[in-house]
Design an enzyme around this catalytic site. Structure first.
Site, mmCIF file in Angstrom:
data_model
loop_
_atom_site.group_PDB
_atom_site.id
_atom_site.type_symbol
_atom_site.label_atom_id
_atom_site.label_comp_id
_atom_site.label_asym_id
_atom_site.label_seq_id
_atom_site.Cartn_x
_atom_site.Cartn_y
_atom_site.Cartn_z
ATOM 1 C CG HIS A 89 -2.104 0.894 1.078
ATOM 2 N ND1 HIS A 89 -3.290 0.440 0.547
ATOM 3 C CD2 HIS A 89 -2.302 2.199 1.365
ATOM 4 C CE1 HIS A 89 -4.174 1.426 0.525
ATOM 5 N NE2 HIS A 89 -3.587 2.515 1.017
ATOM 6 C CG ASP A 179 -10.325 3.546 5.480
ATOM 7 O OD1 ASP A 179 -9.856 4.574 6.010
ATOM 8 O OD2 ASP A 179 -10.028 3.197 4.333
ATOM 9 N NE ARG A 186 -7.910 11.119 7.110
ATOM 10 C CZ ARG A 186 -7.121 10.238 6.479
ATOM 11 N NH1 ARG A 186 -7.550 9.033 6.185
ATOM 12 N NH2 ARG A 186 -5.887 10.562 6.140
ATOM 13 C CB SER A 201 -6.831 5.537 6.663
ATOM 14 O OG SER A 201 -7.199 5.260 5.349
ATOM 15 C CE LYS A 205 -7.340 1.612 2.567
ATOM 16 N NZ LYS A 205 -7.571 2.914 3.170
HETATM 17 N N1 URA Z 1 -4.117 5.848 1.679
HETATM 18 C C1 URA Z 1 -5.116 5.434 2.520
HETATM 19 O O1 URA Z 1 -5.666 4.347 2.347
HETATM 20 N N2 URA Z 1 -5.464 6.239 3.520
HETATM 21 C C2 URA Z 1 -4.884 7.424 3.760
HETATM 22 O O2 URA Z 1 -5.237 8.089 4.718
HETATM 23 C C3 URA Z 1 -3.848 7.854 2.885
HETATM 24 C C4 URA Z 1 -3.485 7.034 1.837
#
Ligand code: URA
Length: 467
Positions: A89, A179, A186, A201, A205
């Site tokens: 990620h 999320d 956000r 966040s 996930k």
């Molecule tokens: N990627 C995400 O999933 N969340 C964030 O807050 C920033 C980047």
């Protein structure tokens, strides 16, 4: 779960954080439950997000928030597959499309090394996001492929992984729903750039995927949410600690992000760039994208036991790309998720914009920015470049807005490149001609050409892991 002795009230919780008091685990759970069952309003959730942004979270509060978000809905369990689950990620970037290449590269490696039950030896159960602030989102890019379903129910997600070795979906009303809601909020209330909120966040996930290992691409530089090196490092450490505490082997690569990654930034444009690469068409402007992809995929292949070092992993990743195996894996993932793979057949173009094959071309307007003087492309505010892409129509101004498939930019030059007066720098594309002027001006303002070559940072600044 801890039962509070007194009833909890969201207004009190907001006041506590506003006044700098620590929140209890019960208060954090109350907040997360309340946003999911909608007993807490968006205004209240926004107020608490802003208080967290300003006051921060202790390690205990961060762990409680991440855990509550992770378990705010269903979670995915790949244990019955007896495979190695791994994901990557990124903290977000401009033109950052490595997920679209990494998922098929790892899937191809897993298909080549099946388990005794004939399941890919590596599986990538990727839960991604939409565009956030000035950065693009993997889901918005994938959804430009007609029919591609980013909201697969968990049994279909499981089946896709089992046959294809990777599947790419988003948070849904039942999968990490907290999320999904907080991410969209956000984006519109100026609370993205918080190390705690980014960690909660991303890690909620990723931990909901029950991974064996995770590679994080933590951006640093003018295009990153965390601009300074120290802040990026802090974010990387928070995420590595959170993953490690939860039992997932987590490695963070701090990567330089001072210019858009690769040739294009924009939803369909980025899919097309990745398809080109997987079809062995390597445009010179895509060189940095390919390098970053191979480094990240290399690290994953190493963690998955397919390479003796991250460097050998990177070489293997490049081999998988060049052999066509990644493209075959890509086609099977896209088809399994309902996408129309015929759009990749041929590359037609309109005004220099690569269109989806077989589609009646929507009208695309373009304008090219040229070098105002000779010299070296020395710097740009990459966040401004990202906002320019969003304002061409690639991003949304409020939650749920549609995004343009075709809006975006094509880079004709990269930092450090020698330029001559009048040379094309960036082409802007939009489906709405009236949206070209502002981004054109923004880009003109931010690109700096100087007589001497700039000093550039290496692509990888540091690798952070638990041990
Ligand atoms: N990627 C995400 O999933 N969340 C964030 O807050 C920033 C980047």
């Amino acid at each position: 779960m801890t039962q509070p002795t007194q009833p909890l009230h969201i207004v009190d919780i907001i006041r506590h954080k506003r006044d700098g008091l620590p929140l209890s685990t019960a208060e954090i759970q109350h907040f997360v439950h309340g946003i999911v069952d909608r007993s807490i309003t968006d205004a209240q959730a926004s107020a608490l997000l802003m208080a967290i942004y300003l006051r921060g979270l202790s390690p205990q509060e961060l762990a409680a928030l991440t855990t509550a978000m992770r378990f705010s809905g269903e979670t995915f369990d790949a244990t019955p597959l007896h495979t190695f689950t791994i994901d990557k990620h990124s903290t977000g970037g401009v033109g950052d499309k490595t997920s679209l290449l990494i998922a098929p590269i790892l899937a191809a490696a897993g298909l080549a090394a099946p388990t005794p039950a004939g399941i890919p030896g590596i599986c990538v159960p990727m839960i991604s996001g939409r565009s956030l602030g000035h950065t693009g989102g993997t889901l918005d890019k994938l959804e430009t492929i007609p029919g591609f379903n980013t909201q697969l129910p968990l049994p279909e997600f499981f089946d896709t992984l089992k046959t294809c070795g990777a599947a790419l979906i988003g948070q849904t009303p039942t999968l990490v729903p907290a999320d999904r809601i907080l991410y969209a909020l956000r984006d519109h209330i100026g609370t993205i750039e918080s190390p705690n909120l980014i960690t909660a966040s991303i890690m909620s996930k990723k931990l909901a995927e029950s991974l064996n290992a995770l590679v994080l691409d933590v951006k640093t530089g003018s295009g990153a949410f965390m601009k300074s090196y120290d802040d990026s490092r802090h974010l990387a450490s928070l995420m590595v600690q959170t993953g490690t505490l939860a039992g997932t082997r987590t490695v963070a690569l701090l990567t330089t992000h001072d210019q858009p990654i690769g040739r294009f930034a924009g939803n369909w444009l980025e899919v097309q760039e990745c398809v080109d690469i997987m079809q062995q068409v390597r445009h010179p402007m895509s060189a940095d994208l390919i390098e970053l992809t191979n480094i990240l995929a290399g690290s994953m292949l190493h963690l998955a036991g397919q390479a003796d070092s991250p460097q050998l992993g990177a070489a293997l990743s490049d081999e998988i790309l060049r052999s066509g195996a990644a493209y075959r894996a890509w086609l099977s993932i896209v088809a399994a998720q309902g996408g129309d793979i015929t759009v990749f057949d041929t590359n037609t173009s309109q005004n220099g914009h690569p269109s989806r094959s077989g589609e009646p071309a929507s009208r695309i307007y373009s304008r090219t920015l040229v070098a105002a003087t000779s010299g070296y492309l020395a710097s740009m505010d990459c966040t401004q470049v990202g906002w320019a892409v969003q304002r061409l129509g690639a991003g949304r101004t409020k939650p749920g807005d549609p995004v343009s498939a075709h809006a975006g930019i094509e880079m004709h030059a990269k930092l450090g490149q020698r330029l001559t007066h009048g040379q094309p720098l960036i082409t802007l594309f939009s489906e709405d001609e009236s949206l070209l002027a502002e981004p054109h001006h923004m880009l003109q303002e931010t690109l700096q050409i100087l007589p001497a070559p700039p000093t550039l940072q290496p692509i990888i600044r540091e690798v952070i892991s638990a041990g």
